[in-house]
Each structure stands twice: as C-alpha cells, then as structure tokens.
Design a protein around this motif. Structure first.
Motif, PDB file in Angstrom:
ATOM      1  N   MET A 175       0.989  -1.098   0.064  1.00 53.05           N
ATOM      2  CA  MET A 175       0.065   0.067  -0.117  1.00 53.05           C
ATOM      3  C   MET A 175       0.835   1.217   0.073  1.00 53.05           C
ATOM      4  O   MET A 175       2.051   1.076   0.397  1.00 53.05           O
ATOM      5  N   ALA A 176       0.281   2.226  -0.293  1.00 54.57           N
ATOM      6  CA  ALA A 176       1.031   3.644  -0.247  1.00 54.57           C
ATOM      7  C   ALA A 176       0.957   4.044   0.872  1.00 54.57           C
ATOM      8  O   ALA A 176      -0.154   4.341   1.873  1.00 54.57           O
ATOM      9  N   GLY A 177       2.222   4.945   1.419  1.00 49.27           N
ATOM     10  CA  GLY A 177       2.152   5.780   2.538  1.00 49.27           C
ATOM     11  C   GLY A 177       2.706   7.084   2.372  1.00 49.27           C
ATOM     12  O   GLY A 177       3.071   7.540   1.151  1.00 49.27           O
ATOM     13  N   MET A 190       5.201  -2.018  -3.850  1.00 43.84           N
ATOM     14  CA  MET A 190       5.392  -2.601  -5.055  1.00 43.84           C
ATOM     15  C   MET A 190       5.023  -4.133  -5.162  1.00 43.84           C
ATOM     16  O   MET A 190       4.822  -4.878  -6.009  1.00 43.84           O
ATOM     17  N   THR A 191       4.709  -4.592  -3.803  1.00 40.09           N
ATOM     18  CA  THR A 191       4.265  -6.201  -3.707  1.00 40.09           C
ATOM     19  C   THR A 191       3.104  -6.610  -4.637  1.00 40.09           C
ATOM     20  O   THR A 191       3.145  -7.364  -5.161  1.00 40.09           O
ATOM     21  N   VAL A 234       4.144  -6.570  -8.350  1.00 38.68           N
ATOM     22  CA  VAL A 234       4.815  -7.670  -8.619  1.00 38.68           C
ATOM     23  C   VAL A 234       4.294  -9.045  -8.571  1.00 38.68           C
ATOM     24  O   VAL A 234       4.337  -9.903  -9.514  1.00 38.68           O
ATOM     25  N   ASP A 235       3.273  -9.147  -7.618  1.00 40.10           N
ATOM     26  CA  ASP A 235       2.593 -10.507  -7.586  1.00 40.10           C
ATOM     27  C   ASP A 235       1.700 -10.417  -9.024  1.00 40.10           C
ATOM     28  O   ASP A 235       1.680 -11.563  -9.638  1.00 40.10           O
ATOM     29  N   ILE A 236       0.950  -9.549  -9.360  1.00 43.90           N
ATOM     30  CA  ILE A 236       0.105  -9.658 -10.505  1.00 43.90           C
ATOM     31  C   ILE A 236       0.953  -9.747 -11.857  1.00 43.90           C
ATOM     32  O   ILE A 236       0.812 -10.466 -12.729  1.00 43.90           O
ATOM     33  N   ALA A 237       2.263  -8.993 -11.803  1.00 41.43           N
ATOM     34  CA  ALA A 237       3.152  -9.463 -13.045  1.00 41.43           C
ATOM     35  C   ALA A 237       3.466 -10.828 -13.029  1.00 41.43           C
ATOM     36  O   ALA A 237       3.439 -11.459 -14.207  1.00 41.43           O
ATOM     37  N   PHE A 238       3.689 -11.421 -11.994  1.00 41.90           N
ATOM     38  CA  PHE A 238       4.317 -12.977 -12.017  1.00 41.90           C
ATOM     39  C   PHE A 238       3.081 -13.755 -12.236  1.00 41.90           C
ATOM     40  O   PHE A 238       3.212 -14.766 -12.837  1.00 41.90           O
TER      41      PHE A 238
END
Length: 168
Positions: free
Chosen positions: A1-3, A32-33, A36-40
């Motif tokens: 999430m963004a902070g 970015m997690t 990255v999950d969606i990309a993989f």
C-alpha cells in the motif's frame, strides 16, 4: 500500500529560516508487492496457456562430396522444369518434356507418386526465374506428400528441351 510522510516537527527558530529554505518534499512510499504479484501471475498464466508452434524448417540432405554421384533408376525420376516466364514442363525418365499448367501440377504429382512410391523429383528452375516459382513448386510437392526431391541447376540441354516442347 502507499504511505505518505508529511515531515513536520520543525521548531520556531527554524521557522524564520524556513522562508529561505526550500520546502521539504513530501515523501511518498509505494508498496510494489501487489504489482509484482500481478506481474508474476500474468507471466505464469501466459507461460501455461501458450501453445508453442512447431518450427517450420525443412531438412536438407546435402551430398557428402560435390563430385559424388547418386544412381537413380530412370523410371523413378520425375523432372520438373520451370522457365523464366513461369512455364512448367515435366517428364518421367528420358521421355520428352511436356508442357503443363501449374494448376495441374498437384494432381499430376499425386498420380505419379501413387503409381511409383519410390518417385524422386528433380526440380530445375531457370536462373532468371524468381524465388516464388521455386517455393510454389516446393509447396506443391509438400502438399502431394512428396518428400524426396532434389534441386538442380538448369542446363543448356534443358533449355533446348523446353524450347522444343513449347514449339509443339
């Protein structure tokens, strides 16, 4: 999430100098997690669902030596000659060449191949002919399931035979 980091915590003494200083930038942190999950996940999906096409290559057997000769029975040899204007001539063994329309080539090849399973086809295309002519003949050979064929240069004798056959 963004902070979001707003900074702050400055004392009053620094407030006077704050006008001279540049404002402190707001620090933004992006997690970015999930991306990255969606990309993989997408990478895995495409790897598992992709249908790999077979490579379209042609196996070519070259003679071991340029001067090597191969004995072929004359009755098993079908010669196809293509002139520079696209005229097609064919003959079996030592028969005189006959002119043929390109549309008749596949049926003739299938008929001759069924009559003689050991048929070997020799393809000769005029030097001034274009590459498409040779590819078209090779496509017709492939469609007729003839896998044994040779390519040879056209000689003066071939040109004379074609001229003689065209005059008939």
């Amino acid at each position: 999430m963004a902070g979001l980091d707003m900074g702050g915590g400055e004392s009053r003494s620094h407030a006077k100098h704050a006008k001279k200083r540049k404002k402190k930038r707001i620090g933004i942190k992006i997690d970015m997690t999930p991306m990255v999950d969606i990309a993989f996940l997408l990478l895995t999906f495409f790897m598992l669902t992709t249908v790999f096409s077979k490579p379209q290559t042609m196996e070519i057997n070259l003679p071991p030596d340029e001067k090597a000769t191969v004995e072929v029975a004359e009755s098993s040899l079908l010669t196809l000659r293509m002139d520079r204007d696209g005229s097609l001539f064919w003959n079996m063994g030592s028969e005189p060449p006959q002119k043929m329309a390109f549309s008749e080539l596949r049926s003739t090849l299938i008929q001759r191949s069924q009559a003689n399973p050991k048929l070997i086809t020799l393809v000769k295309v005029h030097r001034d002919g274009n590459y498409k002519m040779m590819v078209d003949i090779m496509d017709e050979l492939n469609l007729a399931n003839i896998t044994r064929f040779s390519l040879a240069p056209m000689t003066e004798k071939d040109l004379q035979l074609m001229a003689k056959a065209a005059a008939m």
